[in-house]
Design a protein around this motif. Structure first.
Motif, PDB file in Angstrom:
ATOM      1  N   GLY A  53       0.793  -1.223   0.000  1.00 52.94           N
ATOM      2  CA  GLY A  53       0.000   0.000   0.000  1.00 52.94           C
ATOM      3  C   GLY A  53       0.825   1.272   0.000  1.00 52.94           C
ATOM      4  O   GLY A  53       0.274   2.364   0.053  1.00 52.94           O
ATOM      5  N   GLU A  54       2.138   1.154  -0.068  1.00 55.80           N
ATOM      6  CA  GLU A  54       3.021   2.332  -0.041  1.00 55.80           C
ATOM      7  C   GLU A  54       4.059   2.200  -1.151  1.00 55.80           C
ATOM      8  O   GLU A  54       5.158   1.695  -0.936  1.00 55.80           O
ATOM      9  CB  GLU A  54       3.716   2.455   1.326  1.00 55.80           C
ATOM     10  N   GLU A  55       3.713   2.645  -2.354  1.00 56.95           N
ATOM     11  CA  GLU A  55       4.614   2.527  -3.504  1.00 56.95           C
ATOM     12  C   GLU A  55       5.941   3.260  -3.293  1.00 56.95           C
ATOM     13  O   GLU A  55       6.976   2.818  -3.750  1.00 56.95           O
ATOM     14  CB  GLU A  55       3.931   3.061  -4.769  1.00 56.95           C
ATOM     15  N   ALA A  56       5.919   4.381  -2.579  1.00 56.01           N
ATOM     16  CA  ALA A  56       7.136   5.161  -2.357  1.00 56.01           C
ATOM     17  C   ALA A  56       8.116   4.433  -1.431  1.00 56.01           C
ATOM     18  O   ALA A  56       9.309   4.757  -1.415  1.00 56.01           O
ATOM     19  CB  ALA A  56       6.794   6.528  -1.776  1.00 56.01           C
ATOM     20  N   LEU A  57       7.647   3.462  -0.678  1.00 56.40           N
ATOM     21  CA  LEU A  57       8.497   2.722   0.252  1.00 56.40           C
ATOM     22  C   LEU A  57       8.803   1.318  -0.251  1.00 56.40           C
ATOM     23  O   LEU A  57       9.220   0.454   0.510  1.00 56.40           O
ATOM     24  CB  LEU A  57       7.813   2.643   1.626  1.00 56.40           C
ATOM     25  N   THR A  58       8.579   1.094  -1.526  1.00 53.68           N
ATOM     26  CA  THR A  58       8.816  -0.193  -2.158  1.00 53.68           C
ATOM     27  C   THR A  58       9.926  -0.039  -3.189  1.00 53.68           C
ATOM     28  O   THR A  58       9.966   0.950  -3.915  1.00 53.68           O
ATOM     29  CB  THR A  58       7.529  -0.696  -2.847  1.00 53.68           C
ATOM     30  N   GLY A  59      10.838  -1.009  -3.224  1.00 45.43           N
ATOM     31  CA  GLY A  59      11.898  -0.941  -4.229  1.00 45.43           C
ATOM     32  C   GLY A  59      12.984  -1.967  -3.999  1.00 45.43           C
ATOM     33  O   GLY A  59      12.900  -2.817  -3.110  1.00 45.43           O
ATOM     34  N   GLU A  60      14.019  -1.861  -4.842  1.00 46.60           N
ATOM     35  CA  GLU A  60      15.179  -2.736  -4.749  1.00 46.60           C
ATOM     36  C   GLU A  60      16.320  -1.933  -4.147  1.00 46.60           C
ATOM     37  O   GLU A  60      16.564  -0.791  -4.536  1.00 46.60           O
ATOM     38  CB  GLU A  60      15.549  -3.270  -6.128  1.00 46.60           C
ATOM     39  N   PHE A  61      17.023  -2.549  -3.196  1.00 51.10           N
ATOM     40  CA  PHE A  61      18.068  -1.864  -2.457  1.00 51.10           C
ATOM     41  C   PHE A  61      19.301  -2.750  -2.344  1.00 51.10           C
ATOM     42  O   PHE A  61      19.193  -3.975  -2.344  1.00 51.10           O
ATOM     43  CB  PHE A  61      17.582  -1.516  -1.037  1.00 51.10           C
ATOM     44  N   PHE A  62      20.472  -2.124  -2.203  1.00 52.27           N
ATOM     45  CA  PHE A  62      21.716  -2.837  -1.948  1.00 52.27           C
ATOM     46  C   PHE A  62      22.097  -2.664  -0.496  1.00 52.27           C
ATOM     47  O   PHE A  62      21.902  -1.589   0.075  1.00 52.27           O
ATOM     48  CB  PHE A  62      22.861  -2.290  -2.823  1.00 52.27           C
ATOM     49  N   VAL A  63      22.650  -3.714   0.086  1.00 49.02           N
ATOM     50  CA  VAL A  63      23.232  -3.589   1.418  1.00 49.02           C
ATOM     51  C   VAL A  63      24.602  -2.962   1.198  1.00 49.02           C
ATOM     52  O   VAL A  63      25.449  -3.518   0.502  1.00 49.02           O
ATOM     53  CB  VAL A  63      23.352  -4.963   2.117  1.00 49.02           C
ATOM     54  N   GLY A  64      24.802  -1.788   1.760  1.00 51.08           N
ATOM     55  CA  GLY A  64      26.035  -1.037   1.546  1.00 51.08           C
ATOM     56  C   GLY A  64      27.222  -1.620   2.293  1.00 51.08           C
ATOM     57  O   GLY A  64      27.101  -2.572   3.065  1.00 51.08           O
ATOM     58  N   GLY A  65      28.376  -1.004   2.082  1.00 48.34           N
ATOM     59  CA  GLY A  65      29.609  -1.444   2.733  1.00 48.34           C
ATOM     60  C   GLY A  65      29.539  -1.357   4.246  1.00 48.34           C
ATOM     61  O   GLY A  65      30.215  -2.106   4.954  1.00 48.34           O
ATOM     62  N   PRO A  72      13.838   5.094   2.225  1.00 46.00           N
ATOM     63  CA  PRO A  72      13.088   6.352   2.271  1.00 46.00           C
ATOM     64  C   PRO A  72      12.383   6.541   3.623  1.00 46.00           C
ATOM     65  O   PRO A  72      11.958   5.579   4.242  1.00 46.00           O
ATOM     66  CB  PRO A  72      12.055   6.212   1.145  1.00 46.00           C
ATOM     67  N   LEU A  73      12.265   7.754   4.068  1.00 47.79           N
ATOM     68  CA  LEU A  73      11.612   8.167   5.313  1.00 47.79           C
ATOM     69  C   LEU A  73      12.388   7.806   6.576  1.00 47.79           C
ATOM     70  O   LEU A  73      12.603   8.642   7.425  1.00 47.79           O
ATOM     71  CB  LEU A  73      10.185   7.592   5.462  1.00 47.79           C
ATOM     72  N   ILE A  74      12.796   6.567   6.704  1.00 47.82           N
ATOM     73  CA  ILE A  74      13.381   6.121   7.971  1.00 47.82           C
ATOM     74  C   ILE A  74      14.906   6.147   7.976  1.00 47.82           C
ATOM     75  O   ILE A  74      15.524   5.905   9.006  1.00 47.82           O
ATOM     76  CB  ILE A  74      12.872   4.716   8.351  1.00 47.82           C
ATOM     77  N   GLY A  75      15.536   6.416   6.835  1.00 49.21           N
ATOM     78  CA  GLY A  75      16.995   6.487   6.784  1.00 49.21           C
ATOM     79  C   GLY A  75      17.635   5.119   6.690  1.00 49.21           C
ATOM     80  O   GLY A  75      17.095   4.207   6.084  1.00 49.21           O
ATOM     81  N   ALA A  94      10.736   0.307  12.414  1.00 46.25           N
ATOM     82  CA  ALA A  94      11.140   1.684  12.116  1.00 46.25           C
ATOM     83  C   ALA A  94       9.992   2.470  11.487  1.00 46.25           C
ATOM     84  O   ALA A  94       9.811   3.661  11.782  1.00 46.25           O
ATOM     85  CB  ALA A  94      12.356   1.682  11.185  1.00 46.25           C
ATOM     86  N   LEU A  95       9.200   1.823  10.636  1.00 47.55           N
ATOM     87  CA  LEU A  95       8.055   2.500  10.011  1.00 47.55           C
ATOM     88  C   LEU A  95       6.943   2.788  11.016  1.00 47.55           C
ATOM     89  O   LEU A  95       6.201   3.764  10.863  1.00 47.55           O
ATOM     90  CB  LEU A  95       7.510   1.673   8.842  1.00 47.55           C
ATOM     91  N   LYS A  96       6.805   1.957  12.055  1.00 50.18           N
ATOM     92  CA  LYS A  96       5.783   2.170  13.082  1.00 50.18           C
ATOM     93  C   LYS A  96       6.081   3.395  13.940  1.00 50.18           C
ATOM     94  O   LYS A  96       5.185   3.958  14.536  1.00 50.18           O
ATOM     95  CB  LYS A  96       5.680   0.948  13.995  1.00 50.18           C
ATOM     96  N   GLU A  97       7.348   3.795  13.999  1.00 49.87           N
ATOM     97  CA  GLU A  97       7.759   4.919  14.841  1.00 49.87           C
ATOM     98  C   GLU A  97       7.402   6.246  14.185  1.00 49.87           C
ATOM     99  O   GLU A  97       8.273   7.019  13.787  1.00 49.87           O
ATOM    100  CB  GLU A  97       9.248   4.841  15.150  1.00 49.87           C
ATOM    101  N   GLY A  98       6.115   6.516  14.035  1.00 48.75           N
ATOM    102  CA  GLY A  98       5.658   7.803  13.561  1.00 48.75           C
ATOM    103  C   GLY A  98       5.358   7.928  12.084  1.00 48.75           C
ATOM    104  O   GLY A  98       5.021   9.011  11.614  1.00 48.75           O
TER     105      GLY A  98
END
Length: 188
Positions: A53-65, A72-75, A94-98
């Motif tokens: 239900g939240e397209e802006a919080l959906t995507g593909e991500f890499f685990v960084g070094g 997005p939003l939660i850092g 983290a998303l539940k926190e506000g």
């Protein structure tokens, strides 16, 4: 009468396979399932996060070094060392926190970090990991053994270990993402 005896022999052979040969297959499947279930995220993994239900919080991500995923939003959210379900719960918390009342998040690993193979193989280097990878599959990916290779044992340094372990080189010796495989030289 002969047909009946032949049919009985086939039934007995099938039952023997199921009782003895099938047990090995079940054990191998459980071992493979355990390896995937125990998988811990690490630097270089590519994951898909779906927040329903939240397209802006959906995507593909890499685990960084640093072992974190920039979201997005939660850092940044710590991912290294967590399983996919643990990371999923961390993102939900983290998303539940506000931000969201009842976030529903799904996480899946798209690309595992690579494995490395060196020593007595034709093309040593870095290769992409695939589920169920064995040492023999890894050697085949590296274009096979050299003529000097010791085909009886292998040395594997696991991604989360500082020590290299010596193992018998069998068709069921498993490789995990991030492992370094070393094929030693044989001595006549």
């Amino acid at each position: 009468m002969r047909r009946l005896l032949a049919l009985a022999a086939v039934v007995v052979a099938c039952m023997g396979f199921l009782m003895f040969g099938g047990a090995a297959s079940v054990a191998q499947a459980q071992e493979a399932g355990r390896a995937i279930a125990d998988y811990r995220l690490g630097s270089g993994d590519k994951i898909r996060v779906i927040t329903f239900g939240e397209e802006a919080l959906t995507g593909e991500f890499f685990v960084g070094g640093s072992g974190k995923v920039s979201f997005p939003l939660i850092g940044e959210v710590q991912a290294a060392g967590l399983s996919a379900p643990e990371f999923q719960r961390a993102v939900e918390a983290a998303l539940k926190e506000g931000y969201l009342k009842e976030p529903r998040v799904s996480v899946e690993v798209l690309n595992y970090r690579p494995f490395y193979i060196l020593g007595e193989v034709t093309k040593p280097g870095e290769y992409p990991y695939t589920n169920g990878l064995t040492v023999l599959n890894a050697v085949a990916t590296a274009n096979g053994f050299t003529y000097r290779a010791n085909t009886k044992k292998v040395f594997i340094k696991r991604a989360n270990s500082d020590k290299e372990e010596e193992l018998a080189l069998t068709s069921s010796t498993q490789v995990a993402p991030g492992d370094t495989i070393r094929i030693a030289e044989r001595f006549f």
